[in-house]
Motif scaffolding. Structure first.
Motif, mmCIF file in Angstrom:
data_model
loop_
_atom_site.group_PDB
_atom_site.id
_atom_site.type_symbol
_atom_site.label_atom_id
_atom_site.label_comp_id
_atom_site.label_asym_id
_atom_site.label_seq_id
_atom_site.Cartn_x
_atom_site.Cartn_y
_atom_site.Cartn_z
ATOM 1 N N VAL A 323 6.652 -12.259 63.050
ATOM 2 C CA VAL A 323 7.693 -12.996 63.770
ATOM 3 C C VAL A 323 7.676 -12.632 65.257
ATOM 4 C CG1 VAL A 323 10.185 -13.350 63.982
ATOM 5 C CG2 VAL A 323 9.132 -13.213 61.714
ATOM 6 N N VAL A 324 7.651 -11.346 65.543
ATOM 7 C CA VAL A 324 7.692 -10.893 66.936
ATOM 8 C C VAL A 324 6.438 -11.321 67.685
ATOM 9 C CG1 VAL A 324 7.755 -8.845 68.407
ATOM 10 C CG2 VAL A 324 9.213 -8.964 66.388
ATOM 11 N N ARG A 325 5.264 -11.221 67.037
ATOM 12 C CA ARG A 325 4.030 -11.636 67.697
ATOM 13 C C ARG A 325 4.068 -13.137 68.007
ATOM 14 N NH1 ARG A 325 -1.127 -9.354 67.890
ATOM 15 N NH2 ARG A 325 0.033 -7.415 67.646
ATOM 16 N N ALA A 326 4.630 -13.923 67.088
ATOM 17 C CA ALA A 326 4.716 -15.368 67.325
ATOM 18 C C ALA A 326 5.649 -15.706 68.489
ATOM 19 C CB ALA A 326 5.194 -16.076 66.059
ATOM 20 N N LEU A 327 6.604 -14.837 68.774
ATOM 21 C CA LEU A 327 7.546 -15.075 69.862
ATOM 22 C C LEU A 327 7.047 -14.562 71.202
ATOM 23 C CD1 LEU A 327 10.898 -14.173 68.051
ATOM 24 C CD2 LEU A 327 10.045 -16.447 68.614
ATOM 25 N N SER A 328 5.893 -13.910 71.223
ATOM 26 C CA SER A 328 5.390 -13.373 72.482
ATOM 27 C C SER A 328 4.957 -14.518 73.405
ATOM 28 C CB SER A 328 4.208 -12.440 72.225
ATOM 29 O OG SER A 328 3.119 -13.158 71.686
ATOM 30 N N THR A 386 16.804 -7.186 64.278
ATOM 31 C CA THR A 386 16.953 -6.686 65.641
ATOM 32 C C THR A 386 15.905 -7.244 66.598
ATOM 33 O OG1 THR A 386 18.009 -4.656 64.865
ATOM 34 C CG2 THR A 386 17.052 -4.627 67.075
ATOM 35 N N GLN A 387 14.635 -7.032 66.317
ATOM 36 C CA GLN A 387 13.599 -7.490 67.247
ATOM 37 C C GLN A 387 13.533 -9.012 67.365
ATOM 38 O OE1 GLN A 387 10.075 -5.355 65.911
ATOM 39 N NE2 GLN A 387 10.330 -3.877 67.574
ATOM 40 N N PRO A 388 13.582 -9.784 66.254
ATOM 41 C CA PRO A 388 13.627 -11.239 66.425
ATOM 42 C C PRO A 388 14.842 -11.709 67.222
ATOM 43 C CG PRO A 388 12.983 -10.708 64.193
ATOM 44 C CD PRO A 388 13.385 -9.413 64.838
ATOM 45 N N ARG A 389 15.975 -11.030 67.075
ATOM 46 C CA ARG A 389 17.157 -11.423 67.860
ATOM 47 C C ARG A 389 16.927 -11.156 69.348
ATOM 48 N NH1 ARG A 389 20.460 -7.902 66.131
ATOM 49 N NH2 ARG A 389 20.463 -6.595 67.984
ATOM 50 N N ILE A 390 16.301 -10.028 69.659
ATOM 51 C CA ILE A 390 16.074 -9.689 71.075
ATOM 52 C C ILE A 390 15.053 -10.625 71.702
ATOM 53 C CG2 ILE A 390 15.155 -7.907 72.617
ATOM 54 C CD1 ILE A 390 16.330 -5.827 70.683
ATOM 55 N N TYR A 391 13.911 -10.816 71.023
ATOM 56 C CA TYR A 391 12.831 -11.595 71.619
ATOM 57 C C TYR A 391 12.998 -13.102 71.418
ATOM 58 C CZ TYR A 391 10.629 -7.038 71.909
ATOM 59 O OH TYR A 391 10.361 -5.718 72.190
ATOM 60 N N GLY A 392 13.839 -13.502 70.463
ATOM 61 C CA GLY A 392 14.051 -14.930 70.221
ATOM 62 C C GLY A 392 15.424 -15.421 70.623
ATOM 63 N N ALA A 393 16.143 -14.648 71.444
ATOM 64 C CA ALA A 393 17.509 -15.023 71.817
ATOM 65 C C ALA A 393 17.562 -16.332 72.580
ATOM 66 C CB ALA A 393 18.135 -13.903 72.654
ATOM 67 N N ALA A 394 16.480 -16.689 73.273
ATOM 68 C CA ALA A 394 16.475 -17.913 74.067
ATOM 69 C C ALA A 394 16.034 -19.122 73.266
ATOM 70 C CB ALA A 394 15.557 -17.739 75.286
ATOM 71 N N ASP A 395 15.632 -18.954 72.020
ATOM 72 C CA ASP A 395 15.139 -20.067 71.205
ATOM 73 C C ASP A 395 16.169 -20.432 70.138
ATOM 74 O OD1 ASP A 395 13.716 -21.667 69.240
ATOM 75 O OD2 ASP A 395 11.889 -21.072 70.302
ATOM 76 N N ILE A 422 25.912 -7.547 56.730
ATOM 77 C CA ILE A 422 25.715 -8.931 57.163
ATOM 78 C C ILE A 422 26.692 -9.283 58.279
ATOM 79 C CG2 ILE A 422 25.854 -11.341 56.420
ATOM 80 C CD1 ILE A 422 24.977 -10.290 53.613
ATOM 81 N N GLY A 423 27.941 -8.864 58.135
ATOM 82 C CA GLY A 423 28.935 -9.133 59.176
ATOM 83 C C GLY A 423 28.585 -8.458 60.494
ATOM 84 N N ASP A 424 28.014 -7.276 60.434
ATOM 85 C CA ASP A 424 27.617 -6.578 61.660
ATOM 86 C C ASP A 424 26.502 -7.339 62.376
ATOM 87 O OD1 ASP A 424 27.531 -4.194 63.440
ATOM 88 O OD2 ASP A 424 25.543 -3.962 62.566
ATOM 89 N N GLN A 425 25.525 -7.811 61.633
ATOM 90 C CA GLN A 425 24.445 -8.586 62.257
ATOM 91 C C GLN A 425 24.960 -9.919 62.780
ATOM 92 O OE1 GLN A 425 21.446 -7.496 62.921
ATOM 93 N NE2 GLN A 425 21.732 -5.545 61.851
ATOM 94 N N LEU A 426 25.914 -10.515 62.079
ATOM 95 C CA LEU A 426 26.496 -11.780 62.553
ATOM 96 C C LEU A 426 27.191 -11.599 63.892
ATOM 97 C CD1 LEU A 426 27.268 -14.751 62.165
ATOM 98 C CD2 LEU A 426 29.223 -13.980 60.791
#
Length: 466
Positions: A323-328, A386-395, A422-426
Protein backbone atom coordinates in the motif's frame (compact mmCIF):
# COMPACT_ATOMS: atom_id res chain seq x y z
CA UNK A 1 -1.44 -7.17 33.56
CA UNK A 2 -3.95 -9.40 31.81
CA UNK A 3 -3.63 -12.23 29.41
CA UNK A 4 -5.18 -15.37 28.01
CA UNK A 5 -4.18 -18.75 29.29
CA UNK A 6 -3.05 -21.54 27.02
CA UNK A 7 -2.93 -24.08 29.85
CA UNK A 8 0.14 -26.24 30.22
CA UNK A 9 1.92 -26.86 26.95
CA UNK A 10 1.29 -30.01 24.92
CA UNK A 11 4.54 -31.65 23.69
CA UNK A 12 2.80 -32.74 20.48
CA UNK A 13 1.68 -29.19 19.84
CA UNK A 14 5.22 -27.96 20.48
CA UNK A 15 6.54 -30.54 18.00
CA UNK A 16 4.02 -29.43 15.39
CA UNK A 17 5.08 -25.81 15.83
CA UNK A 18 8.75 -26.69 15.48
CA UNK A 19 8.02 -28.69 12.35
CA UNK A 20 6.05 -25.75 10.99
CA UNK A 21 8.99 -23.40 11.58
CA UNK A 22 11.38 -25.84 9.90
CA UNK A 23 9.00 -26.39 7.00
CA UNK A 24 8.64 -22.64 6.54
CA UNK A 25 12.42 -22.22 6.50
CA UNK A 26 12.79 -24.91 3.80
CA UNK A 27 9.73 -23.80 1.83
CA UNK A 28 11.04 -20.27 1.38
CA UNK A 29 14.30 -21.39 -0.27
CA UNK A 30 14.75 -22.31 -3.92
CA UNK A 31 17.41 -25.00 -3.48
CA UNK A 32 16.00 -27.88 -1.32
CA UNK A 33 13.55 -29.37 -3.84
CA UNK A 34 15.91 -29.08 -6.87
CA UNK A 35 18.73 -30.55 -4.77
CA UNK A 36 16.62 -33.59 -3.87
CA UNK A 37 15.56 -33.95 -7.52
CA UNK A 38 19.20 -33.89 -8.69
CA UNK A 39 20.13 -36.61 -6.19
CA UNK A 40 17.23 -38.79 -7.37
CA UNK A 41 18.24 -38.16 -10.99
CA UNK A 42 21.77 -39.42 -10.32
CA UNK A 43 20.39 -42.55 -8.68
CA UNK A 44 17.95 -43.10 -11.55
CA UNK A 45 20.72 -42.53 -14.10
CA UNK A 46 22.70 -45.31 -12.46
CA UNK A 47 19.82 -47.66 -11.67
CA UNK A 48 17.74 -47.59 -14.88
CA UNK A 49 20.62 -48.74 -17.15
CA UNK A 50 21.21 -51.58 -14.68
CA UNK A 51 17.54 -52.44 -15.03
CA UNK A 52 17.98 -52.39 -18.80
CA UNK A 53 20.78 -54.94 -18.48
CA UNK A 54 18.53 -57.23 -16.46
CA UNK A 55 15.34 -57.03 -18.55
CA UNK A 56 16.45 -56.34 -22.16
CA UNK A 57 16.56 -60.03 -23.09
CA UNK A 58 13.14 -60.65 -21.56
CA UNK A 59 11.36 -57.54 -22.91
CA UNK A 60 8.04 -58.39 -24.64
CA UNK A 61 8.07 -57.35 -28.33
CA UNK A 62 4.98 -55.18 -27.83
CA UNK A 63 6.75 -53.14 -25.14
CA UNK A 64 10.10 -53.09 -26.94
CA UNK A 65 8.43 -51.53 -29.98
CA UNK A 66 7.73 -48.37 -28.01
CA UNK A 67 11.26 -48.02 -26.63
CA UNK A 68 14.28 -46.36 -28.20
CA UNK A 69 15.56 -48.50 -31.04
CA UNK A 70 18.70 -46.73 -32.26
CA UNK A 71 22.31 -47.64 -31.85
CA UNK A 72 24.97 -46.22 -29.54
CA UNK A 73 25.73 -43.17 -31.72
CA UNK A 74 22.04 -42.28 -31.98
CA UNK A 75 21.63 -42.68 -28.22
CA UNK A 76 24.55 -40.34 -27.63
CA UNK A 77 23.06 -37.73 -29.96
CA UNK A 78 19.66 -37.92 -28.29
CA UNK A 79 21.05 -37.73 -24.76
CA UNK A 80 23.50 -34.96 -25.69
CA UNK A 81 20.74 -32.91 -27.30
CA UNK A 82 18.56 -33.37 -24.23
CA UNK A 83 21.35 -32.35 -21.84
CA UNK A 84 22.35 -29.31 -23.90
CA UNK A 85 18.82 -28.02 -24.39
CA UNK A 86 17.78 -28.57 -20.77
CA UNK A 87 20.68 -26.63 -19.29
CA UNK A 88 19.81 -23.73 -21.64
CA UNK A 89 16.16 -23.82 -20.62
CA UNK A 90 17.19 -24.01 -16.96
CA UNK A 91 19.29 -20.87 -17.38
CA UNK A 92 16.30 -19.14 -18.96
CA UNK A 93 14.08 -20.20 -16.06
CA UNK A 94 16.57 -18.89 -13.50
CA UNK A 95 16.79 -15.61 -15.39
CA UNK A 96 13.02 -15.17 -15.50
CA UNK A 97 12.77 -16.02 -11.81
CA UNK A 98 15.41 -13.43 -10.91
CA UNK A 99 13.65 -10.79 -13.03
CA UNK A 100 10.41 -11.58 -11.20
CA UNK A 101 12.12 -11.26 -7.83
CA UNK A 102 13.63 -7.93 -8.85
CA UNK A 103 10.25 -6.65 -10.02
CA UNK A 104 8.57 -7.75 -6.81
CA UNK A 105 11.25 -6.05 -4.73
CA UNK A 106 11.21 -2.73 -6.59
CA UNK A 107 7.52 -2.49 -7.49
CA UNK A 108 5.82 -4.00 -4.45
CA UNK A 109 8.03 -4.63 -1.41
CA UNK A 110 11.37 -6.31 -0.58
CA UNK A 111 9.49 -8.26 2.09
CA UNK A 112 7.68 -10.16 -0.69
CA UNK A 113 10.82 -11.89 -1.96
CA UNK A 114 10.28 -14.69 0.53
CA UNK A 115 6.80 -15.31 -0.86
CA UNK A 116 8.06 -15.54 -4.44
CA UNK A 117 10.97 -17.80 -3.47
CA UNK A 118 8.48 -20.16 -1.77
CA UNK A 119 6.47 -20.58 -4.99
CA UNK A 120 6.07 -24.34 -5.45
CA UNK A 121 5.61 -24.09 -9.24
CA UNK A 122 8.99 -22.37 -9.63
CA UNK A 123 10.70 -24.89 -7.37
CA UNK A 124 9.16 -27.91 -9.12
CA UNK A 125 9.94 -26.55 -12.58
CA UNK A 126 13.59 -25.99 -11.68
CA UNK A 127 13.71 -29.44 -10.10
CA UNK A 128 12.34 -31.08 -13.26
CA UNK A 129 14.75 -29.25 -15.57
CA UNK A 130 17.84 -29.92 -13.48
CA UNK A 131 16.96 -33.55 -12.81
CA UNK A 132 16.36 -34.20 -16.53
CA UNK A 133 19.73 -32.63 -17.37
CA UNK A 134 21.59 -34.66 -14.74
CA UNK A 135 19.75 -37.86 -15.65
CA UNK A 136 20.66 -37.51 -19.33
CA UNK A 137 24.33 -36.93 -18.49
CA UNK A 138 24.41 -39.88 -16.10
CA UNK A 139 22.83 -42.23 -18.65
CA UNK A 140 25.14 -40.94 -21.39
CA UNK A 141 28.18 -42.30 -19.58
CA UNK A 142 26.80 -45.86 -19.82
CA UNK A 143 26.38 -45.90 -23.63
CA UNK A 144 29.17 -47.92 -25.33
CA UNK A 145 30.13 -48.78 -28.91
CA UNK A 146 31.41 -52.18 -30.00
CA UNK A 147 35.18 -51.65 -30.10
CA UNK A 148 35.97 -55.17 -31.25
CA UNK A 149 38.37 -55.58 -28.32
CA UNK A 150 36.08 -57.39 -25.95
CA UNK A 151 33.76 -54.46 -25.31
CA UNK A 152 30.31 -55.05 -26.77
CA UNK A 153 27.84 -52.32 -27.67
CA UNK A 154 25.48 -51.29 -24.90
CA UNK A 155 22.44 -49.07 -25.47
CA UNK A 156 19.93 -48.80 -22.59
CA UNK A 157 16.64 -48.35 -24.49
CA UNK A 158 14.54 -48.02 -21.36
CA UNK A 159 16.83 -45.33 -19.92
CA UNK A 160 16.94 -43.35 -23.19
CA UNK A 161 13.17 -43.56 -23.55
CA UNK A 162 12.75 -42.29 -20.00
CA UNK A 163 15.06 -39.35 -20.84
CA UNK A 164 12.83 -38.58 -23.83
CA UNK A 165 9.70 -38.70 -21.64
CA UNK A 166 11.30 -36.36 -19.10
CA UNK A 167 12.17 -33.96 -21.93
CA UNK A 168 8.56 -33.90 -23.14
CA UNK A 169 7.45 -33.25 -19.56
CA UNK A 170 9.98 -30.42 -19.33
CA UNK A 171 8.59 -28.76 -22.48
CA UNK A 172 5.08 -28.90 -21.04
CA UNK A 173 6.39 -27.59 -17.70
CA UNK A 174 8.10 -24.66 -19.46
CA UNK A 175 4.83 -23.57 -21.07
CA UNK A 176 2.97 -23.88 -17.77
CA UNK A 177 5.76 -22.06 -15.96
CA UNK A 178 5.60 -19.07 -18.30
CA UNK A 179 1.83 -18.84 -17.85
CA UNK A 180 2.19 -19.15 -14.09
CA UNK A 181 4.89 -16.48 -13.97
CA UNK A 182 2.70 -13.99 -15.82
CA UNK A 183 -0.06 -14.63 -13.31
CA UNK A 184 2.23 -14.45 -10.28
CA UNK A 185 3.47 -10.93 -10.99
CA UNK A 186 -0.07 -9.54 -11.03
CA UNK A 187 -0.71 -7.51 -7.91
CA UNK A 188 -4.06 -9.20 -7.27
CA UNK A 189 -2.34 -12.59 -7.14
CA UNK A 190 0.40 -11.27 -4.86
CA UNK A 191 -2.09 -9.76 -2.42
CA UNK A 192 -4.25 -12.90 -2.39
CA UNK A 193 -1.22 -15.11 -1.71
CA UNK A 194 -0.06 -12.99 1.23
CA UNK A 195 -3.60 -12.82 2.60
CA UNK A 196 -4.02 -16.60 2.35
CA UNK A 197 -0.67 -17.29 4.04
CA UNK A 198 -1.41 -14.84 6.86
CA UNK A 199 -4.85 -16.28 7.55
CA UNK A 200 -3.38 -19.79 7.53
CA UNK A 201 -0.75 -18.73 10.07
CA UNK A 202 -3.41 -17.18 12.29
CA UNK A 203 -5.50 -20.35 12.13
CA UNK A 204 -2.48 -22.45 13.20
CA UNK A 205 -1.11 -20.37 16.05
CA UNK A 206 -3.99 -18.30 17.45
CA UNK A 207 -6.69 -19.94 19.54
CA UNK A 208 -10.28 -18.88 18.97
CA UNK A 209 -12.16 -17.03 21.69
CA UNK A 210 -15.16 -18.94 23.07
CA UNK A 211 -17.97 -18.06 25.42
CA UNK A 212 -16.21 -19.72 28.37
CA UNK A 213 -12.67 -18.54 27.53
CA UNK A 214 -12.43 -15.66 29.90
CA UNK A 215 -9.17 -14.17 31.11
CA UNK A 216 -7.02 -16.57 33.06
CA UNK A 217 -5.37 -15.83 36.35
CA UNK A 218 -2.81 -13.22 35.32
CA UNK A 219 0.87 -13.40 36.10
CA UNK A 220 1.73 -11.06 38.97
CA UNK A 221 3.42 -7.79 38.14
CA UNK A 222 7.20 -8.25 38.15
CA UNK A 223 8.78 -6.83 41.30
CA UNK A 224 11.34 -4.00 41.09
CA UNK A 225 14.16 -6.47 41.73
CA UNK A 226 13.18 -8.78 38.85
CA UNK A 227 16.18 -10.07 36.96
CA UNK A 228 16.61 -8.91 33.35
CA UNK A 229 17.54 -11.41 30.65
CA UNK A 230 19.51 -9.94 27.76
CA UNK A 231 19.36 -11.05 24.13
CA UNK A 232 22.22 -13.26 23.00
CA UNK A 233 22.22 -11.96 19.42
CA UNK A 234 20.72 -9.40 17.08
CA UNK A 235 17.98 -10.02 14.53
CA UNK A 236 14.24 -10.68 14.42
CA UNK A 237 12.39 -12.96 16.81
CA UNK A 238 11.17 -15.81 14.60
CA UNK A 239 10.12 -18.31 17.26
CA UNK A 240 9.52 -18.53 21.00
CA UNK A 241 9.62 -22.07 22.41
CA UNK A 242 7.09 -21.65 25.19
CA UNK A 243 7.47 -25.27 26.31
CA UNK A 244 11.19 -24.76 26.91
CA UNK A 245 10.53 -21.53 28.82
CA UNK A 246 7.86 -23.21 30.94
CA UNK A 247 10.11 -26.17 31.74
CA UNK A 248 12.93 -23.84 32.75
CA UNK A 249 10.61 -21.74 34.92
CA UNK A 250 9.24 -24.81 36.71
CA UNK A 251 12.71 -26.22 37.41
CA UNK A 252 13.90 -22.88 38.78
CA UNK A 253 10.60 -22.30 40.66
CA UNK A 254 10.39 -18.91 38.93
CA UNK A 255 8.00 -16.71 36.99
CA UNK A 256 9.02 -15.42 33.57
CA UNK A 257 7.71 -12.61 31.42
CA UNK A 258 8.98 -12.37 27.82
CA UNK A 259 8.50 -8.79 26.67
CA UNK A 260 9.44 -9.12 22.99
CA UNK A 261 6.85 -10.75 20.72
CA UNK A 262 7.57 -12.80 17.63
CA UNK A 263 8.41 -10.43 14.78
CA UNK A 264 10.10 -7.77 16.90
CA UNK A 265 13.72 -6.81 16.32
CA UNK A 266 16.40 -7.51 18.92
CA UNK A 267 19.80 -6.03 19.59
CA UNK A 268 22.34 -8.15 21.41
CA UNK A 269 22.73 -7.22 25.05
CA UNK A 270 19.32 -5.54 25.42
CA UNK A 271 16.60 -6.96 27.72
CA UNK A 272 14.11 -9.41 26.26
CA UNK A 273 12.59 -10.91 29.40
CA UNK A 274 12.26 -10.62 33.18
CA UNK A 275 12.27 -13.41 35.74
CA UNK A 276 11.71 -13.50 39.48
CA UNK A 277 11.12 -16.18 42.15
CA UNK A 278 7.66 -17.68 42.45
CA UNK A 279 8.11 -17.62 46.24
CA UNK A 280 9.97 -14.64 47.75
CA UNK A 281 11.54 -16.87 50.41
CA UNK A 282 13.45 -18.74 47.67
CA UNK A 283 15.31 -16.01 45.72
CA UNK A 284 16.86 -16.62 42.32
CA UNK A 285 20.65 -16.48 42.43
CA UNK A 286 23.85 -18.11 41.34
CA UNK A 287 23.83 -21.11 39.05
CA UNK A 288 20.03 -21.42 39.08
CA UNK A 289 19.59 -17.87 37.76
CA UNK A 290 22.33 -18.30 35.16
CA UNK A 291 20.84 -21.54 33.87
CA UNK A 292 17.34 -20.04 33.70
CA UNK A 293 18.59 -16.98 31.79
CA UNK A 294 20.49 -19.19 29.34
CA UNK A 295 17.45 -21.39 28.72
CA UNK A 296 15.28 -18.32 28.07
CA UNK A 297 17.83 -16.99 25.57
CA UNK A 298 17.87 -20.36 23.79
CA UNK A 299 14.07 -20.44 23.65
CA UNK A 300 13.83 -17.00 22.00
CA UNK A 301 15.19 -17.84 18.55
CA UNK A 302 16.24 -15.10 16.15
CA UNK A 303 16.91 -14.86 12.43
CA UNK A 304 17.98 -12.34 9.85
CA UNK A 305 14.45 -11.92 8.47
CA UNK A 306 10.88 -12.30 9.62
CA UNK A 307 8.86 -15.36 8.64
CA UNK A 308 5.18 -16.27 8.66
CA UNK A 309 5.67 -19.39 10.79
CA UNK A 310 4.60 -17.73 14.08
CA UNK A 311 4.33 -14.09 13.00
CA UNK A 312 0.84 -12.90 12.03
CA UNK A 313 1.99 -9.30 11.91
CA UNK A 314 4.49 -10.07 9.13
CA UNK A 315 1.73 -10.70 6.59
CA UNK A 316 0.07 -7.40 7.49
CA UNK A 317 3.49 -5.73 7.25
CA UNK A 318 3.86 -7.08 3.71
CA UNK A 319 0.40 -5.90 2.66
CA UNK A 320 0.93 -2.47 4.20
CA UNK A 321 4.28 -2.15 2.43
CA UNK A 322 2.52 -2.72 -0.90
CA UNK A 323 0.00 0.00 0.00
CA UNK A 324 2.70 2.48 1.01
CA UNK A 325 4.85 1.72 -2.04
CA UNK A 326 1.84 2.28 -4.31
CA UNK A 327 1.30 5.70 -2.70
CA UNK A 328 4.88 6.84 -3.29
CA UNK A 329 5.33 9.69 -5.81
CA UNK A 330 7.48 7.48 -8.05
CA UNK A 331 4.67 4.95 -8.52
CA UNK A 332 1.49 6.92 -7.69
CA UNK A 333 -0.95 4.00 -7.97
CA UNK A 334 -3.80 4.59 -5.49
CA UNK A 335 -5.87 1.77 -7.02
CA UNK A 336 -3.25 -0.76 -5.94
CA UNK A 337 -3.22 0.90 -2.51
CA UNK A 338 -6.97 0.43 -2.24
CA UNK A 339 -6.69 -3.23 -3.26
CA UNK A 340 -4.00 -3.70 -0.61
CA UNK A 341 -6.26 -2.19 2.05
CA UNK A 342 -9.06 -4.54 1.02
CA UNK A 343 -6.68 -7.48 1.57
CA UNK A 344 -5.71 -6.04 4.98
CA UNK A 345 -9.40 -5.78 5.85
CA UNK A 346 -9.95 -9.45 5.03
CA UNK A 347 -7.06 -10.47 7.30
CA UNK A 348 -8.19 -8.25 10.19
CA UNK A 349 -11.74 -9.61 9.97
CA UNK A 350 -10.30 -13.12 10.26
CA UNK A 351 -8.35 -12.04 13.36
CA UNK A 352 -11.34 -10.57 15.21
CA UNK A 353 -12.48 -13.90 16.76
CA UNK A 354 -8.90 -14.86 17.69
CA UNK A 355 -7.36 -14.36 21.11
CA UNK A 356 -4.66 -11.77 20.60
CA UNK A 357 -2.51 -9.94 23.10
CA UNK A 358 -0.12 -11.33 25.73
CA UNK A 359 -0.91 -14.81 26.98
CA UNK A 360 0.04 -16.90 29.97
CA UNK A 361 1.36 -20.46 29.99
CA UNK A 362 0.47 -22.59 33.01
CA UNK A 363 2.24 -25.54 34.60
CA UNK A 364 0.68 -28.94 35.24
CA UNK A 365 -1.01 -27.54 38.37
CA UNK A 366 -2.69 -24.82 36.24
CA UNK A 367 -0.59 -22.14 37.91
CA UNK A 368 0.59 -19.31 35.63
CA UNK A 369 4.33 -19.51 35.13
CA UNK A 370 5.13 -17.66 31.91
CA UNK A 371 3.68 -14.66 30.13
CA UNK A 372 4.63 -14.13 26.48
CA UNK A 373 4.05 -10.90 24.60
CA UNK A 374 1.89 -11.01 21.49
CA UNK A 375 0.46 -8.09 19.47
CA UNK A 376 -3.04 -6.96 20.34
CA UNK A 377 -5.74 -6.21 17.79
CA UNK A 378 -5.12 -2.51 18.39
CA UNK A 379 -1.42 -2.99 17.54
CA UNK A 380 -2.22 -4.77 14.27
CA UNK A 381 -4.89 -2.25 13.31
CA UNK A 382 -2.46 0.60 13.97
CA UNK A 383 0.12 -1.17 11.79
CA UNK A 384 -2.34 -1.26 8.90
CA UNK A 385 -3.79 2.24 9.30
CA UNK A 386 -0.98 4.59 10.35
CA UNK A 387 1.30 4.72 7.30
CA UNK A 388 -1.50 4.60 4.68
CA UNK A 389 -3.25 7.41 6.57
CA UNK A 390 -0.09 9.54 6.60
CA UNK A 391 0.96 8.95 3.00
CA UNK A 392 -2.57 8.76 1.55
CA UNK A 393 -4.15 11.67 3.44
CA UNK A 394 -4.43 13.70 0.23
CA UNK A 395 -6.18 10.93 -1.73
CA UNK A 396 -9.95 10.60 -1.13
CA UNK A 397 -9.99 7.01 -2.46
CA UNK A 398 -7.42 5.89 0.10
CA UNK A 399 -9.28 7.60 2.95
CA UNK A 400 -12.52 6.05 1.71
CA UNK A 401 -10.88 2.61 1.74
CA UNK A 402 -9.57 3.14 5.28
CA UNK A 403 -13.00 4.26 6.49
CA UNK A 404 -14.65 1.31 4.74
CA UNK A 405 -12.18 -0.96 6.51
CA UNK A 406 -13.14 0.47 9.89
CA UNK A 407 -16.82 0.17 8.98
CA UNK A 408 -16.52 -3.54 8.25
CA UNK A 409 -14.40 -4.14 11.32
CA UNK A 410 -16.86 -2.21 13.47
CA UNK A 411 -19.70 -4.37 12.21
CA UNK A 412 -17.77 -7.59 12.97
CA UNK A 413 -16.19 -6.41 16.26
CA UNK A 414 -16.82 -8.83 19.13
CA UNK A 415 -15.25 -7.11 22.16
CA UNK A 416 -15.12 -3.64 23.65
CA UNK A 417 -11.36 -3.53 23.07
CA UNK A 418 -11.98 -3.98 19.36
CA UNK A 419 -14.44 -1.10 19.32
CA UNK A 420 -12.09 1.14 21.27
CA UNK A 421 -9.26 0.47 18.79
CA UNK A 422 -11.55 1.13 15.82
CA UNK A 423 -12.87 4.32 17.40
CA UNK A 424 -9.34 5.56 18.01
CA UNK A 425 -8.38 5.07 14.37
CA UNK A 426 -11.63 6.72 13.27
CA UNK A 427 -10.81 9.82 15.31
CA UNK A 428 -7.39 10.05 13.64
CA UNK A 429 -8.93 9.72 10.19
CA UNK A 430 -11.47 12.45 10.92
CA UNK A 431 -8.56 14.82 11.56
CA UNK A 432 -7.44 14.29 7.94
CA UNK A 433 -10.77 15.17 6.34
CA UNK A 434 -10.59 18.93 6.80
CA UNK A 435 -7.87 19.26 4.14
CA UNK A 436 -10.23 18.27 1.29
CA UNK A 437 -12.73 20.34 -0.68
CA UNK A 438 -16.26 20.54 0.67
CA UNK A 439 -17.90 17.96 -1.62
CA UNK A 440 -15.23 15.35 -0.95
CA UNK A 441 -15.10 16.14 2.75
CA UNK A 442 -18.86 15.73 3.16
CA UNK A 443 -18.80 12.36 1.37
CA UNK A 444 -15.98 11.14 3.58
CA UNK A 445 -17.72 12.42 6.70
CA UNK A 446 -20.81 10.42 5.77
CA UNK A 447 -18.67 7.30 5.53
CA UNK A 448 -17.10 8.17 8.88
CA UNK A 449 -20.60 8.46 10.36
CA UNK A 450 -21.33 5.00 8.97
CA UNK A 451 -18.35 3.70 10.95
CA UNK A 452 -19.92 5.10 14.11
CA UNK A 453 -23.17 3.39 13.21
CA UNK A 454 -21.48 0.06 12.57
CA UNK A 455 -19.95 0.18 16.05
CA UNK A 456 -23.49 0.16 17.44
CA UNK A 457 -24.51 -2.55 14.98
CA UNK A 458 -26.37 -0.30 12.57
CA UNK A 459 -25.53 -0.70 8.89
CA UNK A 460 -25.67 1.97 6.18
CA UNK A 461 -24.59 1.01 2.69
CA UNK A 462 -22.88 3.89 0.94
CA UNK A 463 -19.77 2.14 -0.33
CA UNK A 464 -18.42 3.07 -3.73
CA UNK A 465 -16.64 1.07 -6.39
CA UNK A 466 -12.90 1.73 -6.40
Amino acid sequence: MTGESTGHTNPLEVLRRRRRVLAEALRSRLWPLPAVAVLLAVLAGIGVPELDTAVDDHMPPVVAGYLFGGGADAAREVLGAIAGSLITVTSLTFSLTLVTLQLASSQYSPRLLRTFAADRVVQRTLALFLSTFIYALTVLRTVRNDTGAGTSEFVPPLAVTLAYALTVASVVALVLFLGHLVRQIRIETVLDQVRTDTCATAAHILPRATADSGPAQPLPEPPPHAHLVDAAGSGFVIEIDEHAVLTAAVHADALVRIDRPVGSSLVAGTPIARCWPAHPQHPLAGETLDRLAEQIRDAVRTGSERTTAQDVGFGLRQLTDVVVRALSPGINDPTTAVHGLVACTAVLVELLPARLGPYTVCDSDEQPRVMIARPTFADLLDLVCTQPRIYGAADPEVLEALLSMLKLLGWKAVTDSHRVAIGDQLARLRDCLGEHEDVVRRALERTADDVDSSLTHRWHSRSRLH
